[in-house]
Design a protein around this motif. Structure first.
Motif, short mmCIF file in Angstrom:
data_model
loop_
_atom_site.label_atom_id
_atom_site.label_comp_id
_atom_site.label_asym_id
_atom_site.label_seq_id
_atom_site.Cartn_x
_atom_site.Cartn_y
_atom_site.Cartn_z
N ASP A 63 -9.16 6.60 1.39
CA ASP A 63 -9.95 5.49 1.91
C ASP A 63 -10.75 4.86 0.76
O ASP A 63 -10.60 5.25 -0.41
N ASP A 64 -11.59 3.91 1.06
CA ASP A 64 -12.35 3.20 0.03
C ASP A 64 -13.29 4.12 -0.75
O ASP A 64 -13.69 3.81 -1.86
N ASN A 65 -13.66 5.26 -0.15
CA ASN A 65 -14.54 6.22 -0.81
C ASN A 65 -13.77 7.37 -1.44
O ASN A 65 -14.35 8.41 -1.77
N HIS A 66 -12.46 7.22 -1.55
CA HIS A 66 -11.56 8.22 -2.15
C HIS A 66 -11.48 9.51 -1.35
O HIS A 66 -11.26 10.59 -1.90
N ASN A 67 -11.66 9.42 -0.04
CA ASN A 67 -11.48 10.56 0.85
C ASN A 67 -10.06 10.52 1.40
O ASN A 67 -9.57 9.45 1.78
N MET A 88 0.86 -1.18 0.00
CA MET A 88 0.00 0.00 0.00
C MET A 88 0.90 1.23 0.00
O MET A 88 1.66 1.46 0.93
N TYR A 138 -3.18 8.82 2.37
CA TYR A 138 -3.81 7.69 1.71
C TYR A 138 -5.22 8.11 1.35
O TYR A 138 -5.75 9.07 1.90
#
Length: 71
Positions: free
Chosen positions: A52-56, A1, A50
């Motif tokens: 998150d899964d919601n592109h935040n 990652m 980074y």
């Protein structure tokens, strides 16, 4: 990652400072006007982050602290 660094959206070389139609400029302005969804503090130029899964955006340090806290 892997992580990336918050760009300096106030730098004309990175994001147009006047209204434009560039998708990259709009995406950078939108993403980095948000606060970290972990600590709630602003995303500042030069900080590692980074998505998150919601592109935040999340500060890399906040993510690392969460991971270390789980061990």
């Amino acid at each position: 990652m892997g992580y990336a660094f918050v760009p300096d959206i106030k730098d004309e070389k990175v994001v147009c400072q006047k209204p434009c139609q560039h998708r990259d400029c709009a995406a950078n302005r939108e993403m980095f006007s948000k606060n970290c969804n972990i600590c709630g503090k602003p995303m500042l130029a030069g900080q590692p982050f980074y998505l998150d899964d919601n592109h935040n955006p999340q500060h890399a340090h906040c993510v690392w602290e969460q991971v270390e806290g789980r061990r």
